[in-house]
Design an enzyme around this catalytic site. Structure first.
Site, mmCIF file in Angstrom:
data_model
loop_
_atom_site.group_PDB
_atom_site.id
_atom_site.type_symbol
_atom_site.label_atom_id
_atom_site.label_comp_id
_atom_site.label_asym_id
_atom_site.label_seq_id
_atom_site.Cartn_x
_atom_site.Cartn_y
_atom_site.Cartn_z
ATOM 1 N N ASP A 1 -3.600 -10.610 -2.272
ATOM 2 C CA ASP A 1 -4.112 -10.062 -1.020
ATOM 3 C C ASP A 1 -5.572 -9.634 -1.216
ATOM 4 O OD1 ASP A 1 -2.507 -8.795 1.613
ATOM 5 O OD2 ASP A 1 -4.389 -7.778 1.152
ATOM 6 N N ASP B 1 -5.387 -12.845 3.635
ATOM 7 C CA ASP B 1 -6.537 -12.221 4.290
ATOM 8 C C ASP B 1 -7.827 -12.368 3.490
ATOM 9 O OD1 ASP B 1 -5.367 -10.583 2.421
ATOM 10 O OD2 ASP B 1 -5.163 -8.845 3.733
ATOM 11 N N HIS C 1 -6.919 -7.054 -0.252
ATOM 12 C CA HIS C 1 -6.928 -5.618 -0.525
ATOM 13 C C HIS C 1 -6.118 -5.316 -1.782
ATOM 14 C CE1 HIS C 1 -7.414 -6.027 3.917
ATOM 15 N NE2 HIS C 1 -8.408 -5.183 3.664
ATOM 16 N N HIS D 1 0.804 -1.223 0.000
ATOM 17 C CA HIS D 1 0.000 0.000 0.000
ATOM 18 C C HIS D 1 0.842 1.280 0.000
ATOM 19 C CE1 HIS D 1 -3.661 -2.215 0.408
ATOM 20 N NE2 HIS D 1 -3.369 -2.684 1.610
#
Length: 359
Positions: free
Chosen positions: A165, A254, A167, A128
């Site tokens: 991931d 996740d 995200h 990120h």
């Protein structure tokens, strides 16, 4: 020496870059991962390699000198946040950043110098962070730093990043959004108000980089069935068309159905399947594979990480030993509703045109 190495430090079980309320979950994940690798006998089929720190100038391959100094001074201060509240500051944080990035660079060197074919770094994958900003538990972007190191010191001119991931890998995408020498592919959940709020199909890169950002947004509740469909429809074709010289995988777990911050319904079956396929593709293309552990904040995140490792070493481990380890972590697969499968098919239809842009 085997074909696969795991970069490890006991320090990985003692810190994280998130707010402190997530530390118990994360630290349990890291401790249990190592316990499972040892307890299931998998450490006999991989080399455990001691992590090491890099020098701070390595951070400047992907971050500005001013930002690196900001990280250092924040670490000396010992409290506060680096961004809007997600990425915390604590005393000694800067040394831990150097350990995480140094582990990635150590793994890259071992790959590029032919000592290993696969390296797994269970703590990394800080996808990120931007060039000059922290975000989402990521003080730096170790993926971007590793890519820049590979380019500068090993002359690697085509890198593919596959990010699973839950995200979106927004920071990595942004850093290389105009760059055709880096292909970023992200499969992630996309829903209103779900972090980071990016990763739509139409985010395909700009300028010379147009076509070299591929996003596979998945609806909330997607299970193993739909995820495997999406992954198998996009990844092999994109990698074969692009023909990278280095494959980097952000293997965040996740997306598992019990994750505290997720929203997908994946099981260990998906992680075994997609990582096995990535390993097969890396062999087919004759390129090294550097894998990062990524996110994961659920009770079975450690088992999902072990499934990733099993995918990496599946062809190197005796079948009876594989079965023994798999029986210890396996779960029933999750199926998907007609609505979810139709939603994924619509995304895949749009992505066929995007993949055709690759050269």
């Amino acid at each position: 020496m085997g074909k696969t190495g795991i970069i490890w430090s006991d320090r990985f079980t003692e810190f994280f870059f998130s707010p402190k309320n997530l530390w118990p979950v994360w630290l349990r994940r890291m401790r249990r991962f190592k316990e499972l690798i040892d307890g299931l006998g998998l450490s006999r089929f991989v080399d455990i390699i001691e992590a090491s720190r890099c020098s701070d100038d390595v951070l400047m391959l992907a971050h500005s000198k001013e930002y690196v100094e900001y990280l250092r001074s924040s670490s000396r201060r010992g409290f506060g946040v680096l961004d809007y509240g997600d990425t915390i500051v604590y005393e000694g944080m800067f040394d831990d950043v150097l350990l995480v990035v140094g582990s990635a660079i150590k793994g890259l060197k071992l790959l590029m110098e032919g000592e290993y074919e696969v390296i797994y770094q269970p703590f990394g994958g800080l996808h990120h962070a931007r060039r000059d900003a922290a975000a989402g538990f990521c003080p730096v972007n170790d993926i971007a730093i590793t890519i820049e190191y590979a380019r500068k010191y090993y002359g690697v001119n085509r890198v593919a990043v596959v990010d699973i991931d839950v995200h979106h890998g927004d920071g990595t995408q942004q850093i290389f959004y105009h760059d055709p020498s880096v292909l970023t592919i992200s499969l992630h959940m996309r829903a209103p108000y779900f972090y980071p709020g990016t990763g739509d199909v139409d985010e395909v890169g700009e300028g010379e980089g147009r076509g070299y950002s591929i996003n596979v947004p998945l609806p909330p509740g997607t299970g193993d069935e739909g995820y495997k469909l999406a992954f198998n429809s996009v990844i092999p074709k994109a990698l074969r068309r692009y023909e990278p010289k280095l494959l980097i995988a952000q293997l965040g777990v996740d997306g598992h159905k019990d994750d505290l911050l997720g929203g997908l319904r994946l099981t260990v079956n998906t992680y075994l399947y997609v990582v096995s396929l990535l390993r097969t593709l890396s062999k087919e293309l004759g390129i090294p594979l550097l894998a990062f552990g990524g996110g994961g904040y659920g009770y079975r995140s450690s088992e999902a990480m072990v499934a990733c490792v099993l995918g990496l070493i599946r062809d190197e481990i005796p079948s009876n030993e594989f079965t023994k380890a798999w029986d210890a972590i396996k779960e029933d697969e999750t199926k998907d509703s007609k609505d979810i499968l139709e939603s994924i098919e619509r995304v895949l239809k749009m992505l066929r045109e995007v993949i055709e842009l690759l050269r």
